[in-house]
Design a protein around this motif. Sequence first.
Motif, mmCIF file in Angstrom:
data_model
loop_
_atom_site.group_PDB
_atom_site.id
_atom_site.type_symbol
_atom_site.label_atom_id
_atom_site.label_comp_id
_atom_site.label_asym_id
_atom_site.label_seq_id
_atom_site.Cartn_x
_atom_site.Cartn_y
_atom_site.Cartn_z
ATOM 1 N N ILE A 170 -32.455 -100.987 -66.084
ATOM 2 C CA ILE A 170 -32.064 -99.992 -66.328
ATOM 3 C C ILE A 170 -32.814 -98.357 -66.264
ATOM 4 O O ILE A 170 -33.881 -98.669 -66.979
ATOM 5 C CB ILE A 170 -31.768 -100.516 -67.671
ATOM 6 C CG1 ILE A 170 -30.467 -101.651 -67.508
ATOM 7 C CG2 ILE A 170 -30.547 -99.493 -68.620
ATOM 8 C CD1 ILE A 170 -30.336 -102.686 -68.559
ATOM 9 N N GLY A 227 -26.438 -102.808 -69.370
ATOM 10 C CA GLY A 227 -27.232 -104.182 -68.760
ATOM 11 C C GLY A 227 -25.777 -105.815 -68.494
ATOM 12 O O GLY A 227 -26.523 -106.028 -66.843
ATOM 13 N N VAL A 230 -34.849 -108.236 -67.199
ATOM 14 C CA VAL A 230 -34.627 -106.541 -66.657
ATOM 15 C C VAL A 230 -35.915 -105.609 -67.186
ATOM 16 O O VAL A 230 -36.313 -106.063 -68.071
ATOM 17 C CB VAL A 230 -33.346 -106.465 -67.809
ATOM 18 C CG1 VAL A 230 -32.691 -104.883 -67.867
ATOM 19 C CG2 VAL A 230 -31.951 -106.999 -67.251
ATOM 20 N N LEU A 239 -30.052 -105.812 -76.094
ATOM 21 C CA LEU A 239 -29.822 -106.080 -74.591
ATOM 22 C C LEU A 239 -29.786 -107.198 -74.296
ATOM 23 O O LEU A 239 -29.360 -108.013 -74.335
ATOM 24 C CB LEU A 239 -30.898 -104.400 -74.077
ATOM 25 C CG LEU A 239 -30.273 -104.766 -72.286
ATOM 26 C CD1 LEU A 239 -28.628 -104.216 -72.299
ATOM 27 C CD2 LEU A 239 -31.285 -103.926 -71.690
ATOM 28 N N VAL A 287 -35.889 -109.050 -71.706
ATOM 29 C CA VAL A 287 -36.180 -107.246 -70.895
ATOM 30 C C VAL A 287 -37.296 -106.926 -71.487
ATOM 31 O O VAL A 287 -37.580 -106.727 -72.778
ATOM 32 C CB VAL A 287 -35.139 -106.794 -72.038
ATOM 33 C CG1 VAL A 287 -35.513 -105.230 -71.979
ATOM 34 C CG2 VAL A 287 -33.711 -106.863 -72.238
#
Length: 232
Positions: free
Chosen positions: A119, A175, A188, A202, A210
């Motif tokens: 992202i 996301g 991520v 997220l 993440v």
Amino acid sequence: MSDRPPRGPLGILMLDTRFPRIVGDVGNAASYDFPVIFRTMEGIGSADAVAAHPDRPRVLAALKANAEALAAEGAVGLGTSCGFLALYQDDLAAVSPVPVATSALLHIRGMKDRKVGVITASAKNLTPAHFAAVGAPADTPVVGLPEESSFAGTFLRNGLTLDREAVEHEVVAAGLELVAEHPAVDTVVLECTNLPPYKPALEKALGLPVFDVLDLLKDFYVSLERRASAGP
């Protein structure tokens, strides 16, 4: 008494910005559990860094000069306040007096057994060259925050206010878009250094791990301490 070397601070090379930096942002000292010092690269703002084709000599000159200044202040290593500065990882490392970790994108090269998605603050400006500079696959899946988002109004257009709730919603939406478009993604990475405050929301929404710049810099600092403890 311990014979461990003194804990020197990590230096953070900051873009010249005015937007709010809440706890969790790379530019807030309370985001760290180790000592940090900051130095603003005057005249080098978000537009200079978040660009597909930046003025590389100008940006590198600013990085070099401010890296030298932070090292002179006692910094034992350097991070930066923008993930797009991944582009300068090798060039800065070659001229910096101390080790550097420019971007959360550096996580990716150590995740060869995972399918990583990113992202980013700007999908249109994050190029294969940015990934190549940190040894990451050029075809890494990417989703960016919308150009007309609350996020962009604050962080890309240097706004004076931050709507945290709106930005969190935008990050979670990005996301969900990432995993919908790339179902194989199992990890991520947040390119942008302003996004760590939204990591918990997220992770909850995606059910996936993440990683952000704060994770990177913590690991980097630990590695510097180990190196110092080991001695020559």
